[in-house]
Design an enzyme around this catalytic site. Sequence first.
Site, PDB file in Angstrom:
ATOM      1  N   GLU A  10       0.756  -1.221  -0.005  1.00 51.46           N
ATOM      2  CA  GLU A  10      -0.086   0.078  -0.076  1.00 51.46           C
ATOM      3  C   GLU A  10       0.938   1.438   0.189  1.00 51.46           C
ATOM      4  OE1 GLU A  10      -2.166  -3.383   2.018  1.00 51.46           O
ATOM      5  OE2 GLU A  10      -0.388  -2.299   2.720  1.00 51.46           O
ATOM      6  N   ASN A  29       1.912  10.131  -2.436  1.00 51.23           N
ATOM      7  CA  ASN A  29       3.356   9.721  -2.387  1.00 51.23           C
ATOM      8  C   ASN A  29       3.690   9.451  -3.943  1.00 51.23           C
ATOM      9  OD1 ASN A  29       5.984   9.019  -2.011  1.00 51.23           O
ATOM     10  ND2 ASN A  29       5.518   7.619  -0.341  1.00 51.23           N
ATOM     11  N   TYR A  82       7.650   2.175  -7.636  1.00 50.27           N
ATOM     12  CA  TYR A  82       6.796   1.040  -8.027  1.00 50.27           C
ATOM     13  C   TYR A  82       6.434   0.749  -9.339  1.00 50.27           C
ATOM     14  CZ  TYR A  82       6.691   1.460  -2.568  1.00 50.27           C
ATOM     15  OH  TYR A  82       7.021   1.777  -1.196  1.00 50.27           O
TER      16      TYR A  82
END
Length: 155
Positions: A110, A115, A122
């Site tokens: 998560e 962010n 990611y």
Amino acid sequence: MSEMAQQFAVSRLTLADVDSLLPIEEQSYSHPWTRGNFTDSFTSGYDAFCLRDPDAGVIAYCVVMAVVDELHLLNITVASSFQGQGLARQLLDHVFNHAAQSGMESILLEVRVSNLRAIQVYQQAGFVEIGRRKAYYPAQSNTREDAIVMRRSQG
């Protein structure tokens, strides 16, 4: 992201390292993990890895939890003075290898919707958004922030 800096050796974190993690955690987040969060993770048998600089000590770390055939990335943090050097990606690559060696089919995490830097890291590492968790994270002024749920398949 700047040019890749020196590669640091990955090592395991232990309870003895908690004191060195807390200042990094407190500098990095508005709602940092507490000593209890780290202690509980270690005593529960979660895996934790770090990168150490010969002069600065621990400069990046992560904590992962195995759940059946999936590895859950609970925390990944790079000290602010070492950000932008590819260290989060180096730790993620180690997590991918660890997951493969452990027979995990995927990795779940998560991340706060705000962010954007982490989301980009990611995505570049092969994670895709699979859902949202409403009001998952504490935020400023007693509000809550949504989390993006991301997964990377190992196959």
